[in-house]
Structure formats: C-alpha cells, structure tokens
Design a protein around this motif. Structure first.
Motif, mmCIF file in Angstrom:
data_model
loop_
_atom_site.group_PDB
_atom_site.id
_atom_site.type_symbol
_atom_site.label_atom_id
_atom_site.label_comp_id
_atom_site.label_asym_id
_atom_site.label_seq_id
_atom_site.Cartn_x
_atom_site.Cartn_y
_atom_site.Cartn_z
ATOM 1 N N SER A 81 0.864 -1.179 0.000
ATOM 2 C CA SER A 81 0.000 0.000 0.000
ATOM 3 C C SER A 81 0.904 1.233 0.000
ATOM 4 N N LEU A 82 0.349 2.394 -0.290
ATOM 5 C CA LEU A 82 1.142 3.624 -0.253
ATOM 6 C C LEU A 82 1.696 3.850 1.147
ATOM 7 N N GLN A 84 2.515 1.528 3.322
ATOM 8 C CA GLN A 84 3.646 0.617 3.507
ATOM 9 C C GLN A 84 4.890 1.127 2.791
ATOM 10 N N LEU A 85 4.715 1.699 1.612
ATOM 11 C CA LEU A 85 5.852 2.266 0.881
ATOM 12 C C LEU A 85 6.498 3.384 1.699
ATOM 13 N N ARG A 86 5.680 4.242 2.289
ATOM 14 C CA ARG A 86 6.203 5.324 3.104
ATOM 15 C C ARG A 86 6.961 4.782 4.325
ATOM 16 N N ARG A 87 6.420 3.717 4.943
ATOM 17 C CA ARG A 87 7.069 3.135 6.115
ATOM 18 C C ARG A 87 8.414 2.516 5.757
ATOM 19 N N ILE A 88 8.543 1.936 4.556
ATOM 20 C CA ILE A 88 9.828 1.386 4.126
ATOM 21 C C ILE A 88 10.871 2.495 4.053
ATOM 22 N N VAL A 89 10.478 3.634 3.530
ATOM 23 C CA VAL A 89 11.415 4.753 3.366
ATOM 24 C C VAL A 89 11.694 5.441 4.695
ATOM 25 N N TYR A 90 10.657 5.728 5.462
ATOM 26 C CA TYR A 90 10.817 6.555 6.655
ATOM 27 C C TYR A 90 10.807 5.782 7.962
#
Length: 91
Positions: A81-82, A84-90
């Motif tokens: 999900s978007l 989850q993508l943010r959590r991978i980066v931040y």
C-alpha cells in the motif's frame, strides 16, 4: 565425475562466443545482472524513492510511481500500500 566448473561458466562461455565482450567484461555484466535481480523489494523502494526525489518529484507522485513500477519488477514483489511504501522509506 561431477563438473567442478565455477558457477555461470557456461553463460560466460556463451557470451564470449556470441558477443564482442571479453571474458572479464562478460563476467562483470553477469555480476551486474545478478545484482539487479537480487535487489529486494524494500531496497528497490528506497533506491527509487531517492532517485525520484533527487529528480524533484513530490512524495505523493513518487509513491504512486513506485506502486506502479513494483508489479513489473523482474522478481515479483509483494504488493505494498502507499502507507507501507512510506514506512519502508521513513521507518
């Protein structure tokens, strides 16, 4: 008697025989391709985020683009999900 040739020797032989590459160059190409396929989905997300951010894109556009690119990766990635993508980066 088992064949003790190093891994990918047949591929290197083929590349040297069918391309203008010398053996050392062919070995580097093979190693680069293997490294490309070895990248995890999480590493891909982080790398693409950095690349797209350095290109001036805003996070909303970056995460939409990454979400669209992931299904087309050479190794199938988990659908993120978007958020989850943010959590991978931040984190």
């Amino acid at each position: 008697m088992p064949d003790h040739r190093p891994l990918h020797e047949d591929l290197l032989d083929h590349l040297v025989r069918t391309t203008p590459l010398r053996r050392g160059e062919a070995a580097r190409v093979v190693m680069d391709v293997l490294a490309y396929f070895d990248e995890s989905a999480e590493d891909f997300v982080r790398r693409r985020h950095r690349e797209l951010q350095s290109g001036g894109l805003a996070n909303a556009a970056i995460f939409e683009r990454i979400a669209a690119e992931l299904p087309h990766r050479a190794v199938a990635a988990t659908e993120f999900s978007l958020r989850q993508l943010r959590r991978i980066v931040y984190g």
